[in-house]
Design a protein around this motif. Structure first.
Motif, PDB file in Angstrom:
ATOM      1  N   THR A  61       0.829  -1.207   0.000  1.00  0.00           N
ATOM      2  CA  THR A  61       0.000   0.000   0.000  1.00  0.00           C
ATOM      3  C   THR A  61       0.864   1.259   0.000  1.00  0.00           C
ATOM      4  O   THR A  61       0.595   2.204  -0.743  1.00  0.00           O
ATOM      5  N   VAL A  62       1.902   1.261   0.807  1.00  0.00           N
ATOM      6  CA  VAL A  62       2.809   2.407   0.856  1.00  0.00           C
ATOM      7  C   VAL A  62       3.526   2.571  -0.478  1.00  0.00           C
ATOM      8  O   VAL A  62       3.606   3.684  -1.021  1.00  0.00           O
ATOM      9  N   ALA A  63       4.046   1.481  -1.038  1.00  0.00           N
ATOM     10  CA  ALA A  63       4.760   1.557  -2.315  1.00  0.00           C
ATOM     11  C   ALA A  63       3.856   2.085  -3.422  1.00  0.00           C
ATOM     12  O   ALA A  63       4.266   2.931  -4.219  1.00  0.00           O
ATOM     13  N   GLU A  64       2.635   1.600  -3.494  1.00  0.00           N
ATOM     14  CA  GLU A  64       1.697   2.059  -4.521  1.00  0.00           C
ATOM     15  C   GLU A  64       1.350   3.533  -4.325  1.00  0.00           C
ATOM     16  O   GLU A  64       1.284   4.291  -5.295  1.00  0.00           O
ATOM     17  N   THR A  69       1.811   8.997  -6.269  1.00  0.00           N
ATOM     18  CA  THR A  69       2.094  10.403  -5.976  1.00  0.00           C
ATOM     19  C   THR A  69       3.210  10.927  -6.869  1.00  0.00           C
ATOM     20  O   THR A  69       3.123  12.038  -7.397  1.00  0.00           O
ATOM     21  N   ALA A  70       4.246  10.127  -7.075  1.00  0.00           N
ATOM     22  CA  ALA A  70       5.353  10.532  -7.949  1.00  0.00           C
ATOM     23  C   ALA A  70       4.874  10.714  -9.384  1.00  0.00           C
ATOM     24  O   ALA A  70       5.262  11.685 -10.056  1.00  0.00           O
ATOM     25  N   HIS A  75       3.519  14.400 -13.763  1.00  0.00           N
ATOM     26  CA  HIS A  75       2.621  14.831 -14.828  1.00  0.00           C
ATOM     27  C   HIS A  75       2.173  16.292 -14.661  1.00  0.00           C
ATOM     28  O   HIS A  75       1.954  16.982 -15.647  1.00  0.00           O
ATOM     29  N   THR A  76       2.047  16.761 -13.436  1.00  0.00           N
ATOM     30  CA  THR A  76       1.609  18.130 -13.221  1.00  0.00           C
ATOM     31  C   THR A  76       2.749  19.122 -13.344  1.00  0.00           C
ATOM     32  O   THR A  76       2.506  20.325 -13.428  1.00  0.00           O
TER      33      THR A  76
END
Length: 78
Positions: A61-64, A69-70, A75-76
């Motif tokens: 869950t943390v890795a995903e 987020t990265a 992309h932004t």
């Protein structure tokens, strides 16, 4: 011996698998095929298997979350 196999799909499965591998115990193995991360766990007791899978799911869950987020940040800011 107790056995579990957890398969999950991800946009960047290789990155997720690489993030998980350092936390794998000797009773675990992780592989990647296309967009699927497959981790197998073999433990001597049901309790040990449950604990290991629970820890793995938390790490997954943390890795995903970090990978997502990265991607969103990249992309932004392109």
């Amino acid at each position: 011996m107790r056995h579990a196999c957890v398969e999950t799909t991800h946009d960047d499965a290789a990155t997720i698998a690489a993030a998980l591998r350092p936390d794998n115990t000797p009773s675990m193995s992780t592989s990647v095929a296309d967009d699927v991360v497959r981790t197998t766990v073999d433990r001597g007791t049901s309790g040990g298997l449950g604990s290991t899978v629970d820890d793995y799911v938390v790490n997954l869950t943390v890795a995903e979350t970090v990978a997502r987020t990265a991607r969103e940040h990249r992309h932004t800011h392109e």
